[in-house]
Motif scaffolding. Structure first.
Motif, PDB file in Angstrom:
ATOM      1  N   TYR A 255       0.963  -1.075  -0.023  1.00 21.67           N
ATOM      2  CA  TYR A 255      -0.013  -0.024   0.083  1.00 21.67           C
ATOM      3  C   TYR A 255       0.955   1.238  -0.087  1.00 21.67           C
ATOM      4  O   TYR A 255       1.914   1.402   0.811  1.00 21.67           O
ATOM      5  CB  TYR A 255      -0.994   0.034   1.214  1.00 21.67           C
ATOM      6  CG  TYR A 255      -1.825  -0.673   1.131  1.00 21.67           C
ATOM      7  CD1 TYR A 255      -2.062  -1.958   0.743  1.00 21.67           C
ATOM      8  CD2 TYR A 255      -3.470  -0.108   1.628  1.00 21.67           C
ATOM      9  CE1 TYR A 255      -3.314  -2.732   0.717  1.00 21.67           C
ATOM     10  CE2 TYR A 255      -4.412  -0.821   1.810  1.00 21.67           C
ATOM     11  CZ  TYR A 255      -4.433  -2.475   1.320  1.00 21.67           C
ATOM     12  OH  TYR A 255      -5.765  -2.754   1.290  1.00 21.67           O
ATOM     13  N   ASP A 256       0.668   2.275  -0.916  1.00 21.60           N
ATOM     14  CA  ASP A 256       1.333   3.322  -0.740  1.00 21.60           C
ATOM     15  C   ASP A 256       0.307   4.406   0.251  1.00 21.60           C
ATOM     16  O   ASP A 256      -0.461   4.024   0.538  1.00 21.60           O
ATOM     17  CB  ASP A 256       1.607   3.858  -2.226  1.00 21.60           C
ATOM     18  CG  ASP A 256       0.268   4.371  -3.065  1.00 21.60           C
ATOM     19  OD1 ASP A 256      -0.626   4.455  -2.471  1.00 21.60           O
ATOM     20  OD2 ASP A 256       0.533   4.427  -4.341  1.00 21.60           O
ATOM     21  N   ILE A 257       0.753   5.757   0.019  1.00 18.21           N
ATOM     22  CA  ILE A 257       0.002   6.546   0.931  1.00 18.21           C
ATOM     23  C   ILE A 257      -1.265   6.906   0.343  1.00 18.21           C
ATOM     24  O   ILE A 257      -2.323   6.897   1.369  1.00 18.21           O
ATOM     25  CB  ILE A 257       0.613   8.082   1.000  1.00 18.21           C
ATOM     26  CG1 ILE A 257       0.181   8.894   2.032  1.00 18.21           C
ATOM     27  CG2 ILE A 257       0.888   8.917  -0.187  1.00 18.21           C
ATOM     28  CD1 ILE A 257       0.275   8.702   3.320  1.00 18.21           C
ATOM     29  N   ASN A 258      -1.578   6.776  -0.751  1.00 17.97           N
ATOM     30  CA  ASN A 258      -3.075   7.038  -1.297  1.00 17.97           C
ATOM     31  C   ASN A 258      -3.675   5.756  -1.060  1.00 17.97           C
ATOM     32  O   ASN A 258      -4.826   5.804  -0.766  1.00 17.97           O
ATOM     33  CB  ASN A 258      -3.063   7.332  -3.000  1.00 17.97           C
ATOM     34  CG  ASN A 258      -2.310   8.363  -3.129  1.00 17.97           C
ATOM     35  OD1 ASN A 258      -2.514   9.582  -2.656  1.00 17.97           O
ATOM     36  ND2 ASN A 258      -1.194   8.418  -4.085  1.00 17.97           N
ATOM     37  N   ASP A 259      -3.256   4.695  -1.166  1.00 19.86           N
ATOM     38  CA  ASP A 259      -4.025   3.276  -0.797  1.00 19.86           C
ATOM     39  C   ASP A 259      -4.335   3.681   0.639  1.00 19.86           C
ATOM     40  O   ASP A 259      -5.589   2.975   1.232  1.00 19.86           O
ATOM     41  CB  ASP A 259      -3.197   2.221  -0.782  1.00 19.86           C
ATOM     42  CG  ASP A 259      -2.847   1.821  -2.387  1.00 19.86           C
ATOM     43  OD1 ASP A 259      -3.660   2.374  -3.630  1.00 19.86           O
ATOM     44  OD2 ASP A 259      -1.604   1.463  -2.789  1.00 19.86           O
ATOM     45  N   ASN A 260      -3.373   3.846   1.522  1.00 24.09           N
ATOM     46  CA  ASN A 260      -3.499   4.078   3.041  1.00 24.09           C
ATOM     47  C   ASN A 260      -4.939   5.142   3.245  1.00 24.09           C
ATOM     48  O   ASN A 260      -5.691   4.610   4.141  1.00 24.09           O
ATOM     49  CB  ASN A 260      -2.382   4.563   3.622  1.00 24.09           C
ATOM     50  CG  ASN A 260      -2.309   4.196   5.182  1.00 24.09           C
ATOM     51  OD1 ASN A 260      -2.861   3.173   5.429  1.00 24.09           O
ATOM     52  ND2 ASN A 260      -1.483   4.943   5.707  1.00 24.09           N
ATOM     53  N   MET A 261      -4.805   6.249   2.628  1.00 22.71           N
ATOM     54  CA  MET A 261      -5.842   7.010   2.673  1.00 22.71           C
ATOM     55  C   MET A 261      -7.217   6.318   2.277  1.00 22.71           C
ATOM     56  O   MET A 261      -8.284   6.882   3.102  1.00 22.71           O
ATOM     57  CB  MET A 261      -5.494   8.722   2.230  1.00 22.71           C
ATOM     58  CG  MET A 261      -4.249   9.318   2.724  1.00 22.71           C
ATOM     59  SD  MET A 261      -4.198  10.935   1.948  1.00 22.71           S
ATOM     60  CE  MET A 261      -3.289  10.445   0.418  1.00 22.71           C
ATOM     61  N   ASP A 262      -7.375   5.917   1.098  1.00 21.38           N
ATOM     62  CA  ASP A 262      -8.449   5.317   0.896  1.00 21.38           C
ATOM     63  C   ASP A 262      -8.965   4.561   1.896  1.00 21.38           C
ATOM     64  O   ASP A 262     -10.102   4.223   2.009  1.00 21.38           O
ATOM     65  CB  ASP A 262      -8.078   4.330  -0.428  1.00 21.38           C
ATOM     66  CG  ASP A 262      -7.956   5.508  -1.785  1.00 21.38           C
ATOM     67  OD1 ASP A 262      -8.190   6.693  -1.603  1.00 21.38           O
ATOM     68  OD2 ASP A 262      -7.445   4.911  -2.779  1.00 21.38           O
TER      69      ASP A 262
END
Length: 464
Positions: A255-262
């Motif tokens: 997971y990158d930061i965008n996956d994390n926020m999602d």
């Protein structure tokens, strides 16, 4: 006398058709009436609502009726009938009453006129018997179940991380020490405590987070989450801090930061919807009694996308707002609750995910951005609460993580096992922590974190 008919919980009784013989057991909330009839409000904790017991006084001895006082525990056998009065669809006409536990009305603390939250914290062992705290603890139960349901449905592995640890995840040093040493005769070696004589042979503490161990799980099992108590020996007496609190901490490989926020946004929306769908009566009570905007705020979270805003832009908005803050704002400072709430409640009027914080105010394990000044952190900010989730993409580079540990002057001695995740098959990964009690503050509308945990642990307060 109560054994022929099985007990039915009050929540179920209130939804049943009249005409059947039933047994109810619970605690007396109130007793009123006249010389001929008594009306008892009985509650067993299964619902915010009481069931009314109608007692024909001519059928019972005065000595029995005298023992039925607020707080007493009783069992009632009778017929479930349609209620003549308003407020409930059905009630029980009592045929037999058994007293399980008397309650002295002169000594029972909940008989006092003072029912403030401050007073009830002094009798936390009894406050669950009030409508308010019964509602809060039922919501807490439902939210805990919903957390497990959410991650289980997505294939996450529930991982139990240790409560006793030799590492300090946050690097703040505010940890409770765990020892079996005789504090009246502490062994010393060169004027320092000789921890080799201690149970574990080294200095250990209660954990402030299961994150570092959670990362071990993520780099082997893919997606894991922890959910358990954490501890912080911070001498803070604010309405937002506890010394013992519960954290939900997922860690996800790839997971990158965008996956994390999602994931964080989807997770919290799931929990809010679950609360609205499954805690309807309790949340309605809390809304009507304490905070008439509660349901509106909860529904509002579901109807909007969260703002995603870099820290630098957030600071610019705050500096140009014209608002007089207690704590001045400038780039590089750690934002206070007043700053977070301004962005959420006044500027955007919806939840905000603040990203890309200065690396100097964030933990060593966060992935560094190319600018060399910021890290891929993310904080989810909510109305009335401020930060409710904190997380980041984790630094996957061994060299960068190693250099950051040196830069901060941290001891590598207790972190070699953690560095191994970057030495051997390092993978991009992310995670976050949700403060369970802060979630409950939002869902219940309470304003003090001491009121959403059964037995609060705060400085100079460790009763029970």
């Amino acid at each position: 006398m109560m054994e022929k008919i099985r007990r039915t919980k009050v929540k179920e009784l209130l939804g049943m058709e009249s005409g059947c013989d039933v047994v109810a057991k619970g605690w007396v909330r109130t007793k009123r009436g006249n010389k001929n009839v008594a009306f008892i409000a009985l509650n067993d904790g299964s619902t915010i609502n009481n069931i009314q017991i109608v007692v024909d006084k001519t059928q019972f001895e005065d000595s029995v009726l005298a023992k039925i006082t607020t707080g007493a525990c009783i069992g009632v056998e009778g017929k479930l009938v349609e209620s003549v009065g308003g407020g409930q669809a059905v009630e029980i006409q009592a045929n037999a009453i058994e007293i399980y536990g008397e309650c002295d009305p002169m000594r029972y603390p909940l008989q006092k006129k003072d029912t403030s939250f401050e007073f009830l914290r002094t009798v936390a062992h009894l406050r669950a018997r009030t409508n308010t705290f019964g509602a809060i603890y039922r919501v807490r139960n439902q939210m805990a179940f919903a957390i497990h349901e959410y991650f289980h449905s997505k294939g996450f592995v529930y991982m139990h991380t240790p409560l006793i640890t030799a590492s300090d995840c946050e690097g703040a040093g505010q940890m409770f020490q765990v020892t079996t040493l005789d504090l009246n005769n502490v062994p010393k070696k060169k004027d320092k405590v000789d921890f080799s004589k201690d149970f574990f042979g080294k200095q250990t503490s209660l954990t402030v987070s299961g994150q570092l161990e959670g990362e071990l799980g993520a780099t082997a099992l893919g997606e894991i989450y922890t959910f358990g108590p954490t501890f912080r020996a911070e001498n803070s007496n604010t309405p937002r801090h506890l010394a013992e609190f519960w954290m939900v901490e997922p860690e996800m490989a790839f997971y990158d930061i965008n996956d994390n926020m999602d994931l964080a946004e989807d997770f919290i929306k799931f929990l809010v919807k679950y609360a609205l769908d499954n805690c309807t009566e309790d949340i309605r009570f809390l809304n009507d009694r304490y905070d008439n905007e509660l349901i509106g705020r909860l529904e509002g979270v579901l109807k909007t996308d969260f703002v995603r805003l870099p820290y630098t832009e957030g600071v610019k908005i705050l500096m140009e707002s014209g608002e007089k803050f207690e704590y001045p704002v400038s780039w590089g400072v750690d934002l206070q609750s007043e700053h977070e709430r301004y962005l959420v409640e006044k500027h955007f009027k919806r939840p905000v995910i603040l990203t890309d914080y200065p690396k100097d105010i964030k933990a060593f394990y966060m992935k560094q951005n190319e600018d060399g000044k910021t890290v891929r952190a993310m904080d989810v900010l909510f109305p009335k609460i401020g930060e409710i989730i904190g997380g980041s993409e984790r630094e996957a580079s061994y060299e960068k993580l190693d250099a950051r540990i040196d830069e901060l002057g941290m001891s590598r001695k207790g972190l070699e096992w953690y560095l191994d995740t970057r030495r051997f098959g390092s993978a991009p990964h992310s995670g976050f922590g949700l403060g369970f009690e802060r979630l409950l503050l939002f869902v219940t509308g309470m304003t003090n974190i001491r009121d959403v945990i059964p037995f609060p642990r705060t400085p100079k307060n460790a009763e029970y």
